[in-house]
Design a protein around this motif. Structure first.
Motif, short mmCIF file in Angstrom:
data_model
loop_
_atom_site.label_atom_id
_atom_site.label_comp_id
_atom_site.label_asym_id
_atom_site.label_seq_id
_atom_site.Cartn_x
_atom_site.Cartn_y
_atom_site.Cartn_z
N HIS A 1 -6.39 3.66 -5.59
CA HIS A 1 -5.82 4.81 -5.09
C HIS A 1 -6.27 6.19 -5.73
O HIS A 1 -6.34 7.09 -5.29
N VAL B 1 -6.71 -0.41 -1.08
CA VAL B 1 -5.60 -0.73 -1.34
C VAL B 1 -5.16 -1.99 -0.75
O VAL B 1 -4.60 -1.67 0.57
N ARG B 2 -5.11 -3.15 -1.29
CA ARG B 2 -4.75 -4.53 -0.56
C ARG B 2 -3.99 -5.43 -1.52
O ARG B 2 -4.43 -5.23 -2.76
N ALA C 1 0.63 -1.22 0.01
CA ALA C 1 -0.18 -0.01 -0.10
C ALA C 1 1.01 1.19 0.14
O ALA C 1 0.45 2.22 -0.58
N ASN D 1 -5.00 -1.99 -7.77
CA ASN D 1 -4.93 -1.10 -6.82
C ASN D 1 -4.49 0.34 -6.97
O ASN D 1 -4.65 1.37 -6.29
#
Length: 483
Positions: free
Chosen positions: A347, A370-371, A32, A343
């Motif tokens: 973001h 966000v993973r 992240a 991701n």
């Protein structure tokens, strides 16, 4: 033994696929941070004209996440595959500019059909000693066929794990209801859409048993779920249906079927080159579980693949270039690419804010943030400067004009909490849930795709964007304004 122990200890609220991968992804916190550092960390964007150019951001992403690769192999494969679908067949179709196959209902099995079944079994890592396979016209047909065959009269419970409305699932819920069965769904927390574990565990450990329909990943929100739910269901006497339709090419290799052996598996191959039919679906039945099934009232939906009438592709040859291309790209590279791209766009969407002091967020993203373990789908809504949601269907139509393919869906089975539930009831009188815009990424998606999506959504920062689009539509001498 190590893989088994790892799975046994897996958390119920996360997907335990990483231990089954050949290499483990980075820790979520490090990942992240890397994604955040790739997009102007201390900046929000309030003007669609202020977005950094794509080349600059791609360079920043590759510097922050060295494992990301904008592979030229993927670019080559884009000419031979529909990059949203699984892409079973070969680029010979594209070269010939024609349909590759057609359906027949009944009749002798063709060489094309036999070869396709063999390639699907190989793709799904299934042994012909353990499973049998039938092909159906679409996903709804596969669910309907199993629904007609499953003994809901004696095993009346049906439990599902879907955070969205699914038309394909309806034949199964209807079949259970006609037999007086009990249908229950897992519930999901808001807005992260995690399974509420306590409730689902309670349902699966009751005495009323039947069929447990379980997707490893939501095709709308990208949320992933632990394999352990299948294990818990099996230990408590349930039959398990694994819905693998949301998984992308090569992700099937992480299923660990040798450990879990679901009774039934559904997998979809769709948007293959050509018009109708654009693809097909597969229903795999474990041979040791086949004895519980009854003959369906009709074989409607079961298909035999035959070469298209005017095709120049010989029935005796089948070349499956789509998945062969995926084999060449490799599992680690594909999963790493999709992980970075989905991701990054999550973001990036969250960094768009309406102008002015204390400007509201332009986008609400639902499901995982966000993973490292999220899937390649995003569910979101666009909000105007007053915080009101823009109708998802309108966002989809405007995206179509920019040649960006978005979907719409309806998040359901959600536990909002008391305050949120009261607010939602005032806005949604008939249904409990949220309509959303959805974006799906596949193995051939690249940075240009997610950047174009981000830049399109950013246009809603202009308060007059929708009105300008209406004017542009009428200026082109169109008589009907569909937006």
């Amino acid at each position: 033994m190590q893989a088994s122990n790892c799975i046994r200890e897996a958390c119920f609220n996360t997907c335990c696929s990483p231990p089954l991968l050949h290499t483990s992804p980075p820790p979520s916190s490090d990942f992240a941070s890397a994604i955040a550092s790739s997009l102007h960390p201390n900046t929000v964007f309030t003007n669609p004209e202020s977005l950094p150019p794509p080349g600059e951001l791609l360079s920043a992403l590759t510097a922050a996440v060295p494992t990301y690769s904008n592979s030229p192999g993927a670019a080559r494969a884009r000419v031979s595959l529909d990059y949203v679908g699984h892409g079973l067949f070969s680029h010979a179709q594209a070269d010939a500019h024609e349909r590759f196959f057609d359906f027949s209902y009944g009749g002798a099995e063709t060489a094309l059909h036999a070869a396709a079944k063999w390639r699907v079994m190989r793709y799904m890592n299934l042994s012909e000693e353990d499973y049998m396979l039938v092909l159906t016209a679409n996903q709804s047909s596969a669910f309907s066929l199993l629904a007609q065959s499953y003994p809901f009269e004696s095993r009346q419970s049906l439990v599902t794990v879907y955070d969205h409305d699914s038309e394909a699932l309806k034949p199964m819920t209807d079949a259970a209801g006609k037999c007086g069965g009990l249908y229950q769904s897992a519930t999901f927390s808001w807005p992260g859409l995690r399974i509420i574990s306590k409730k689902l565990r309670k349902v699966l450990t009751t005495k009323n048993r039947g069929l447990f329909a379980f997707p490893l990943q939501s095709k709308v929100s990208g949320a992933r779920y632990s394999y352990q739910w299948m294990n818990l269901a099996r230990e408590n006497g349930w039959h398990v249906l694994l819905d693998a339709s949301a998984l992308a090419a090569k992700e099937m290799e992480t299923l660990g079927l040798s450990l879990f052996h679901p009774d039934f598996i559904i997998c979809s191959f769709f948007k293959i080159f050509g018009e109708n039919p654009s693809g097909f679906c597969c229903l795999a039945v474990k041979k040791s579980s086949a004895s519980i099934l009854k003959l369906p009232s009709t074989n409607m939906g079961i298909v035999n693949l035959v070469p298209e009438t005017n095709s120049t592709i010989n029935d005796e040859v089948i070349e499956f270039g789509g998945l062969d291309e995926a084999d060449e790209l490799g599992l680690v590279r594909i999963s790493g690419r999709v992980r970075c791209l989905v991701n990054w766009v999550v973001h990036a969407l969250q960094k768009l804010r309406h102008p002015g002091e204390g400007g509201l967020a332009l986008v609400e993203v639902y499901g995982p943030g966000v993973r490292v373990d999220r899937g390649g789908a995003v569910a979101f809504n666009v909000c105007d400067w007053k915080g009101e949601r823009v109708e998802p269907g309108l966002v989809q139509k405007l995206a179509d004009r920019s040649n960006i393919s978005l979907g719409v869906g309806f998040l359901s089975n959600i536990w909002f909490g008391d305050e949120r539930r009261k607010k939602t009831k005032t806005k949604t009188k008939r249904r409990s849930g949220v309509g959303v815009v959805t974006a799906s990424l596949g193995m051939l998606s690249d940075f240009e795709d997610v950047y174009r999506l981000w830049a399109f959504v950013a246009r809603f920062l202009d308060a007059d964007f929708v009105e300008k689009e209406k004017w542009r539509y009428t200026a082109l001498n169109q008589t009907t304004v569909e937006v």
